[in-house]
Write a protein that holds these residues in place. Structure first.
Motif, PDB file in Angstrom:
ATOM      1  N   GLN A 357      -8.803   4.241   9.575  1.00  0.00           N
ATOM      2  CA  GLN A 357      -9.160   5.662   9.475  1.00  0.00           C
ATOM      3  C   GLN A 357     -10.310   5.960   8.512  1.00  0.00           C
ATOM      4  OE1 GLN A 357      -8.168   7.553   6.377  1.00  0.00           O
ATOM      5  NE2 GLN A 357      -7.803   5.475   5.648  1.00  0.00           N
ATOM      6  N   GLY A 358     -10.781   4.986   7.752  1.00  0.00           N
ATOM      7  CA  GLY A 358     -12.039   5.132   7.042  1.00  0.00           C
ATOM      8  C   GLY A 358     -11.995   5.590   5.599  1.00  0.00           C
ATOM      9  N   SER A 359     -10.999   6.371   5.215  1.00  0.00           N
ATOM     10  CA  SER A 359     -10.973   6.934   3.871  1.00  0.00           C
ATOM     11  C   SER A 359     -10.244   6.014   2.897  1.00  0.00           C
ATOM     12  CB  SER A 359     -10.286   8.303   3.882  1.00  0.00           C
ATOM     13  OG  SER A 359     -10.033   8.753   2.562  1.00  0.00           O
ATOM     14  N   SER A 360     -10.943   5.596   1.836  1.00  0.00           N
ATOM     15  CA  SER A 360     -10.302   4.781   0.794  1.00  0.00           C
ATOM     16  C   SER A 360      -9.233   5.579   0.067  1.00  0.00           C
ATOM     17  CB  SER A 360     -11.351   4.284  -0.203  1.00  0.00           C
ATOM     18  OG  SER A 360     -12.257   3.398   0.405  1.00  0.00           O
ATOM     19  N   THR A 361      -9.522   6.856  -0.214  1.00  0.00           N
ATOM     20  CA  THR A 361      -8.561   7.695  -0.923  1.00  0.00           C
ATOM     21  C   THR A 361      -7.281   7.859  -0.110  1.00  0.00           C
ATOM     22  OG1 THR A 361     -10.353   8.909  -2.012  1.00  0.00           O
ATOM     23  CG2 THR A 361      -8.187   9.947  -1.994  1.00  0.00           C
ATOM     24  N   ALA A 362      -7.419   8.131   1.185  1.00  0.00           N
ATOM     25  CA  ALA A 362      -6.238   8.274   2.041  1.00  0.00           C
ATOM     26  C   ALA A 362      -5.460   6.962   2.109  1.00  0.00           C
ATOM     27  CB  ALA A 362      -6.647   8.720   3.437  1.00  0.00           C
ATOM     28  N   ALA A 363      -6.164   5.833   2.170  1.00  0.00           N
ATOM     29  CA  ALA A 363      -5.487   4.530   2.201  1.00  0.00           C
ATOM     30  C   ALA A 363      -4.703   4.299   0.913  1.00  0.00           C
ATOM     31  CB  ALA A 363      -6.510   3.414   2.405  1.00  0.00           C
ATOM     32  N   LEU A 364      -5.290   4.654  -0.216  1.00  0.00           N
ATOM     33  CA  LEU A 364      -4.598   4.527  -1.505  1.00  0.00           C
ATOM     34  C   LEU A 364      -3.357   5.415  -1.561  1.00  0.00           C
ATOM     35  CD1 LEU A 364      -7.777   4.406  -3.722  1.00  0.00           C
ATOM     36  CD2 LEU A 364      -5.868   2.840  -4.052  1.00  0.00           C
ATOM     37  N   VAL A 365      -3.508   6.653  -1.107  1.00  0.00           N
ATOM     38  CA  VAL A 365      -2.397   7.609  -1.169  1.00  0.00           C
ATOM     39  C   VAL A 365      -1.252   7.175  -0.262  1.00  0.00           C
ATOM     40  CG1 VAL A 365      -1.697   9.970  -0.610  1.00  0.00           C
ATOM     41  CG2 VAL A 365      -3.832   9.571  -1.837  1.00  0.00           C
ATOM     42  N   ILE A 366      -1.554   6.882   1.004  1.00  0.00           N
ATOM     43  CA  ILE A 366      -0.507   6.553   1.969  1.00  0.00           C
ATOM     44  C   ILE A 366       0.181   5.243   1.603  1.00  0.00           C
ATOM     45  CG2 ILE A 366      -0.026   6.033   4.386  1.00  0.00           C
ATOM     46  CD1 ILE A 366      -2.448   7.786   5.121  1.00  0.00           C
ATOM     47  N   THR A 367      -0.598   4.218   1.258  1.00  0.00           N
ATOM     48  CA  THR A 367      -0.006   2.909   0.931  1.00  0.00           C
ATOM     49  C   THR A 367       0.910   3.003  -0.278  1.00  0.00           C
ATOM     50  OG1 THR A 367      -1.975   1.808   1.799  1.00  0.00           O
ATOM     51  CG2 THR A 367      -0.511   0.509   0.411  1.00  0.00           C
ATOM     52  N   SER A 368       0.482   3.731  -1.300  1.00  0.00           N
ATOM     53  CA  SER A 368       1.321   3.847  -2.505  1.00  0.00           C
ATOM     54  C   SER A 368       2.639   4.548  -2.205  1.00  0.00           C
ATOM     55  CB  SER A 368       0.554   4.576  -3.610  1.00  0.00           C
ATOM     56  OG  SER A 368       0.097   5.841  -3.174  1.00  0.00           O
ATOM     57  N   THR A 369       2.619   5.527  -1.300  1.00  0.00           N
ATOM     58  CA  THR A 369       3.879   6.181  -0.942  1.00  0.00           C
ATOM     59  C   THR A 369       4.792   5.238  -0.164  1.00  0.00           C
ATOM     60  OG1 THR A 369       2.984   7.063   1.138  1.00  0.00           O
ATOM     61  CG2 THR A 369       2.743   8.432  -0.812  1.00  0.00           C
ATOM     62  N   LEU A 370       4.207   4.353   0.624  1.00  0.00           N
ATOM     63  CA  LEU A 370       5.012   3.433   1.420  1.00  0.00           C
ATOM     64  C   LEU A 370       5.644   2.329   0.582  1.00  0.00           C
ATOM     65  CD1 LEU A 370       2.690   3.024   4.559  1.00  0.00           C
ATOM     66  CD2 LEU A 370       4.847   4.274   4.443  1.00  0.00           C
ATOM     67  N   VAL A 371       4.908   1.820  -0.414  1.00  0.00           N
ATOM     68  CA  VAL A 371       5.423   0.679  -1.181  1.00  0.00           C
ATOM     69  C   VAL A 371       6.274   1.109  -2.376  1.00  0.00           C
ATOM     70  CG1 VAL A 371       3.455  -0.738  -0.505  1.00  0.00           C
ATOM     71  CG2 VAL A 371       3.394   0.470  -2.686  1.00  0.00           C
ATOM     72  N   ALA A 372       6.204   2.392  -2.755  1.00  0.00           N
ATOM     73  CA  ALA A 372       6.949   2.855  -3.931  1.00  0.00           C
ATOM     74  C   ALA A 372       8.441   2.511  -3.871  1.00  0.00           C
ATOM     75  CB  ALA A 372       6.739   4.354  -4.131  1.00  0.00           C
ATOM     76  N   PRO A 373       9.135   2.745  -2.737  1.00  0.00           N
ATOM     77  CA  PRO A 373      10.571   2.414  -2.708  1.00  0.00           C
ATOM     78  C   PRO A 373      10.849   0.921  -2.808  1.00  0.00           C
ATOM     79  CG  PRO A 373       9.967   3.912  -0.907  1.00  0.00           C
ATOM     80  CD  PRO A 373       8.697   3.379  -1.488  1.00  0.00           C
ATOM     81  N   LEU A 374       9.860   0.099  -2.494  1.00  0.00           N
ATOM     82  CA  LEU A 374      10.043  -1.356  -2.515  1.00  0.00           C
ATOM     83  C   LEU A 374      10.045  -1.928  -3.928  1.00  0.00           C
ATOM     84  CD1 LEU A 374      10.064  -3.967  -0.690  1.00  0.00           C
ATOM     85  CD2 LEU A 374       7.572  -3.950  -0.883  1.00  0.00           C
ATOM     86  N   LEU A 375       9.335  -1.281  -4.832  1.00  0.00           N
ATOM     87  CA  LEU A 375       9.092  -1.858  -6.162  1.00  0.00           C
ATOM     88  C   LEU A 375      10.359  -2.043  -7.004  1.00  0.00           C
ATOM     89  CD1 LEU A 375       5.749  -0.020  -7.045  1.00  0.00           C
ATOM     90  CD2 LEU A 375       6.085  -2.235  -5.935  1.00  0.00           C
ATOM     91  N   PRO A 376      11.263  -1.046  -7.083  1.00  0.00           N
ATOM     92  CA  PRO A 376      12.474  -1.271  -7.889  1.00  0.00           C
ATOM     93  C   PRO A 376      13.300  -2.456  -7.397  1.00  0.00           C
ATOM     94  CG  PRO A 376      12.219   1.060  -7.374  1.00  0.00           C
ATOM     95  CD  PRO A 376      11.217   0.331  -6.539  1.00  0.00           C
ATOM     96  N   SER A 377      13.354  -2.664  -6.078  1.00  0.00           N
ATOM     97  CA  SER A 377      14.131  -3.773  -5.531  1.00  0.00           C
ATOM     98  C   SER A 377      13.557  -5.124  -5.939  1.00  0.00           C
ATOM     99  CB  SER A 377      14.173  -3.676  -4.004  1.00  0.00           C
ATOM    100  OG  SER A 377      14.678  -2.435  -3.585  1.00  0.00           O
TER     101      SER A 377
END
Length: 449
Positions: A357-377
């Motif tokens: 989709q081209g946007s670095s900012t959008a990639a940063l935002v979406i990816t961080s929301t996806l991986v956030a639940p994974l980190l505590p585990s």
């Protein structure tokens, strides 16, 4: 099934943004509502999660994004960005013009968006290329990759700040800035060598045609009376120093007056606001046109980033409240725990989103929301591990810049490169930058964690 729904939600966001050209703000909100409804959440809880996710992220980083954007606008309009460029050129020398442009981009893009940074430095780049008798394409790629390195990795650029907020690292911005600056160096170096070895062989029309462009000296004179070096660098250096001092004070602990003052001044909100006030000294005069007008321009520039970031927070909160954290906590993730290999997960997700989709900012935002639940585990917590997760996401958000990225078109249009040449020079350079950054991040993890 929950992971299938998450995957469909992400694909939906990408399709809406990349194919239908819908604004990322609405695409993320639609993805959030789809995720909540499809996962079986009560409808009232879906709305509540969207509102809480949006507002919660704005609470922690909203003012920081606005302040950083205002600083960038004032640096651009006051001529401070040009002053910084001139200082770097003096220090590096004209025998290494590509290196000078790379360093200039590296510095300027910390508060200024890479698109804007490339545009405002374009005349300087062309003038120096003619003076040093080097390819304009090589100067363009050196500048573009220098800008790109800090744009995706170093706060107060909104993308890394948003990623930090989404994974719960907003209190560790000092560490993220420090590690971001270190990690951005090899990314910029790779871009510089690619510019010298590959882009220098690309010829654009301006290399052979004598144009009426200004000479280097005329370009510098055309800026008018530029601010002093101290004033030019202060709005960038002051917040970084304050945030760093606040981070050190937090690590050392204590409740004495000095420690509390350092923590207060080092909070990102206060540090960036003081950076704004430092930027006011760059203005030629204080009146409604400057104090209100330029701040207003900064607010206008910040608005889309705030909305995209907030919508990304909403998407992330819906994913979290859908029960994915419980599913992940029940999984055996021991193979990923304790090593750096798990950093490839956020890297590949961000790279896929960036490329699609081209946007670095959008990639940063979406990816961080996806991986956030994974980190505590995985037991990923604390300043350094979370900072390195942001670096991994940023590495993916570099990979790759091509025709669906506005920065790609800024570079091609302001350098005169053909699209095919730009793929060879700019797109390939960003691929190398992303791969280099994730490898370097994994090495840092092995050493520091």
């Amino acid at each position: 099934m929950l992971f299938v729904i998450i995957a469909i939600s992400v694909v939906l966001v990408v399709l809406l943004t990349a194919v239908l050209k819908l604004h990322p703000f609405l695409s993320l909100l639609i993805g959030a509502f789809f995720m909540g409804i499809a996962s079986g959440m009560p409808l009232a809880d879906v709305v509540l999660s969207v509102n809480e996710g949006f507002g919660g992220l704005m609470t922690s980083i909203g003012i920081v994004i606005v302040a950083g954007t205002i600083i960038g606008v004032i640096l651009e309009k006051s001529g401070a960005a040009y002053r910084m460029a001139e200082v770097v050129l003096r220090l590096i020398g004209e025998k290494r013009p590509q290196l000078a442009m790379s360093i200039i981009g590296f510095i300027v893009s910390i508060p200024v968006f890479c698109d804007s940074g490339f545009i405002i430095l374009s005349s300087l780049k062309k003038a120096l290329a003619k003076r040093a008798k080097v390819s304009i394409a090589s100067m363009s790629v050196a500048l573009a990759t220098g800008l790109y390195a800090t744009h995706t990795l170093v706060p107060p650029t909104p993308g890394p700040i948003a990623a930090a907020g989404n994974i719960g690292a907003e209190n560790y911005l000092g560490t993220i800035i420090l590690i971001g600056l270190v990690t951005a160096i090899p990314a910029a170096i790779v871009g510089y060598f690619w510019a010298v070895k590959v882009a220098s062989k690309i010829e654009v029309p301006e290399d052979t045609v004598k144009s009426g462009d200004l000479s280097y000296e005329e370009v510098i004179k055309s800026f008018g009376e530029m601010p002093s070096t101290f004033k030019a660098f202060l709005p960038i250096v002051l917040p970084v120093v304050l945030i760093g001092a606040g981070s050190i004070a937090s690590v050392l602990g204590g409740e004495d007056l000095l420690t509390n003052i350092l923590k207060f001044l080092g909070s990102p909100t206060v540090a960036l606001l003081l950076g704004v006030f430092a930027a006011f000294f760059l203005l030629p005069k204080w009146n409604e046109e400057t104090l209100s007008g330029l701040v207003g321009q900064g607010l206008v520039s910040a608005a889309p980033i705030l909305l995209i970031t907030g919508a990304g927070g909403a998407f992330g909160r819906v994913i979290t409240n859908s029960g994915v954290a419980d599913v992940i906590s029940g999984m055996d993730l021991s193979a990923l725990a304790g090593g750096s290999v798990f950093l490839l997960i956020p890297f590949f997700i961000a790279a896929a989103l960036k490329t699609a989709q081209g946007s670095s900012t959008a990639a940063l935002v979406i990816t961080s929301t996806l991986v956030a639940p994974l980190l505590p585990s995985l037991g990923v917590e604390g300043a350094v591990p979370l900072a390195l997760v942001v670096m991994a996401i940023g590495a993916g958000a570099m990979t790759v810049s091509h025709v669906n990225d506005s920065f790609f078109w800024v570079v091609t249009q302001f350098s005169g490169m053909k699209v095919t040449d730009a793929y060879k020079a700019q797109t390939a350079a960003t691929l190398l930058q992303g791969v280099t950054t994730i490898v370097f991040t994994m090495i840092l993890w092995t050493i520091l964690v």
